[in-house]
Design an enzyme around this catalytic site. Structure first.
Site, PDB file in Angstrom:
ATOM      1  N   LYS A 114       0.839  -1.199   0.000  1.00  0.00           N
ATOM      2  CA  LYS A 114       0.000   0.000   0.000  1.00  0.00           C
ATOM      3  C   LYS A 114       0.877   1.254   0.000  1.00  0.00           C
ATOM      4  O   LYS A 114       1.924   1.291   0.670  1.00  0.00           O
ATOM      5  CB  LYS A 114      -0.896  -0.043   1.241  1.00  0.00           C
ATOM      6  CG  LYS A 114      -1.966   1.013   1.347  1.00  0.00           C
ATOM      7  CD  LYS A 114      -2.807   0.743   2.586  1.00  0.00           C
ATOM      8  CE  LYS A 114      -3.863   1.795   2.841  1.00  0.00           C
ATOM      9  NZ  LYS A 114      -4.653   1.490   4.065  1.00  0.00           N
ATOM     10  N   SER A 195      -9.466   1.580   3.683  1.00  0.00           N
ATOM     11  CA  SER A 195      -8.655   2.398   2.800  1.00  0.00           C
ATOM     12  C   SER A 195      -7.702   1.577   1.926  1.00  0.00           C
ATOM     13  O   SER A 195      -7.138   2.097   0.961  1.00  0.00           O
ATOM     14  CB  SER A 195      -7.833   3.391   3.632  1.00  0.00           C
ATOM     15  OG  SER A 195      -6.930   2.728   4.509  1.00  0.00           O
ATOM     16  N   SER A 219      -9.858  -1.161   7.574  1.00  0.00           N
ATOM     17  CA  SER A 219      -9.241  -0.891   6.278  1.00  0.00           C
ATOM     18  C   SER A 219      -8.494  -2.062   5.661  1.00  0.00           C
ATOM     19  O   SER A 219      -8.044  -1.970   4.526  1.00  0.00           O
ATOM     20  CB  SER A 219      -8.312   0.320   6.386  1.00  0.00           C
ATOM     21  OG  SER A 219      -9.050   1.500   6.538  1.00  0.00           O
TER      22      SER A 219
END
Length: 540
Positions: A114, A195, A219
């Site tokens: 990420k 997220s 997330s």
């Protein structure tokens, strides 16, 4: 504005140019892009061990797949950038393999991380914001260093909900000013959740063998569930957070997202460990283990599991899939214990958690930004707010920064209101919820539907997910939580959440594996243009 536009263009050209150079360098050895589709880490390792392929060829296949599926084709927007040195890393690992020097089960396996996690190389760590386009730190986060030490290839950076979805209550999950809006590979009009949206979509689409996400509250679990994946949120302190763009030191953690429990376990084994720079990880070295060891389809025989009957939401079709999952747990030998009224006495938890997040966001982000290169002009949250206002067309096009404004107004970590909220939130989520429920009902795990199916993405009106979520309690308490695919609603994935007590990470993974072996629910995505066009794999 011109400076931002030029920087964005440079990032895009660097990423695609890197893929083109890598492609020409290894084109002759590259397998077809569908050769890596749905391949497990064990399958890829077997191909490498037999000499049927190489890490260079695998890496090239994934790069080609990113170019075909993410940049064109369905255009998932799940990958922000690829690492220009990925092919060279693969060649080094191939040479080590040839010399008999294997680093472990991840040797030569490409992984995506990420883009709020730092990795050495010329690609910035942006958290999805143009404010951090100059954030090229040339350092590996300890979790990335651990992956490399285990032999993993850092293939690139995944898109995410900008600033990990903490900028506004009206945000659109999966959108960032760097990468645009991530699409769900099961239905392209649907949201990938956040997220860690890019990590979820990329893993589901086989753009890497596995991905790394981060979670403050939901997330990892939500995008894993909604993208038909296994997602694991570890006990807080099992995985280092150093050099990860933060929200909350009380709740942030990184974790694996993969297409199987075994793959997630292999990645977690590499990630776990103590970091002197992160005090929360002091016990990690003593607690960590080989999380892929001892996985058995018989693990749940005779195990009592608490069923969170009042946390299943109002979607009848999700409840029907959950009922089927309970039957599968029973078939695996588990003893199911229904738990009603599980929320009694938890009033005020949401408000306490929110206070903690707002205070820690300001303190932790300020501390992180102070360590970034001098070229990063946003050195504090206040600077980021000013940057967004000055670049509103790029940064504030779809939603505001009201949560940033609220966080900036907080007094700090020595505020008595904050310390009281922190103690309250930890007590309610841990001792008064998870611990109490497991002790009172004499159960080892708690289960419920992870999330409702993916909603239609709407940049104008923001997110509108309706349904259950099991994330808050383990996120606030800092306890382990896994989601495993349990079925589909109108062709859209839904997951089963399994929650355990602190440091019961291995037990939770074993439970997830046993359920996975009974349910075998995962179906690869079909990239349908909209949910109505999805062929429902279970005929609902």
């Amino acid at each position: 504005m011109r400076t931002v536009a030029l920087a964005l263009a440079a990032l895009t050209l660097t990423s695609i140019g890197a893929m083109s150079a890598a492609q020409s360098a290894a084109e002759a050895k590259s397998p077809r892009i569908d050769a890596v589709q749905e391949r497990s880490i064990a399958q890829l390792s077997a191909l490498l061990a037999s000499g049927e392929t190489s890490s260079e060829a695998l890496t090239q296949a994934y790069l080609d797949r990113i170019k075909t599926i993410d940049r064109t084709g369905p255009r998932l927007n799940s990958v922000i950038a690829v690492m220009p040195g990925a092919i060279e890393e693969a060649r080094i690992l191939d040479a080590e393999r040839k010399a008999g020097a294997l680093r472990g089960p991840l040797h030569g396996i490409p992984i995506l991380i990420k883009d709020n996690i730092e990795a050495q190389g010329p690609v910035p760590t942006t958290a999805g914001s143009t404010a951090l386009l100059a954030n090229v730190t040339e350092r590996d986060a300890p979790l990335v260093a651990r992956l490399r030490a285990a032999g993993a290839i850092i293939l690139g950076k995944t898109n995410l909900s900008q600033w990990a979805n903490i900028r506004s209550n009206d945000s659109v999950s999966g959108w960032s000013s760097i990468g645009g809006l991530v699409k769900n590979p099961y239905a392209l009009d649907r949201n990938a959740c956040g997220s860690s949206s890019g990590s979820g979509a990329a893993a589901a689409a086989s753009l890497a063998a596995a991905t790394i996400g981060t979670e403050t509250d939901g997330s990892i679990i939500c995008p894993a569930s909604i993208n038909g994946l296994v997602g694991f949120k570890p006990t807080l302190g099992l995985v280092s957070r150093t050099h990860v763009v933060p929200i909350s030191h009380s709740q942030d953690t990184a974790g694996p997202m993969a297409r199987s429990v075994t793959d997630a376990a292999l990645v977690l084994t590499a990630l776990a460990g103590s970091d002197p720079a992160d005090p929360a990880t002091a016990e990690a070295d003593a607690r960590k283990t080989d999380y892929a060891a001892g996985l058995s389809p018989d693990y749940l025989r005779g195990v009592r599991i608490g069923v969170l009957k009042d946390r299943t939401g109002g979607n009848a079709r999700v409840q029907a899939v959950f009922a089927g999952a309970l039957d599968q747990l029973a078939a695996a030998g588990a003893e199911l214990v229904e738990i009603e009224d599980s929320r009694t006495g938890l009033e005020g938890l949401g408000e306490a958690e929110f206070k903690v997040l707002m205070v820690e966001l300001k303190a932790d982000l300020n501390a992180y930004l102070a360590t970034t290169p001098p070229e990063v002009t946003a050195r504090t949250l206040k600077d980021v707010i000013a940057f967004n206002a000055a670049n509103a067309a790029t940064e504030l096009a779809w939603f505001d920064q009201s949560l940033f404004d609220l966080a900036e107004s907080q007094k700090g970590l020595d505020d008595p209101e904050y310390t009281e909220a922190l103690a309250k939130s930890k007590r309610l989520a841990g001792a008064e919820d998870i611990d109490k429920l497991m002790k009172t009902h004499d159960v080892r795990f708690l289960v419920g539907p992870s999330n409702a199916p993916a909603w239609v993405s709407d940049l104008v009106n923001g997110d509108h997910s309706v349904g259950p979520s099991q994330s808050q309690m383990p996120a606030v308490a800092g306890y382990p939580h896994i989601t495993v695919p349990m079925g589909y609603v109108a062709g859209l994935p839904v997951g089963l959440s399994i929650i355990g007590g602190k440091w019961q990470d291995h037990d939770v993974i074993k439970a997830g594996y046993a359920f996975e072996q009974t349910s075998k629910a995962r179906v690869a995505p079909g990239y349908s243009p909209r949910a109505e066009a999805v062929a429902n794999p279970i005929g609902q």
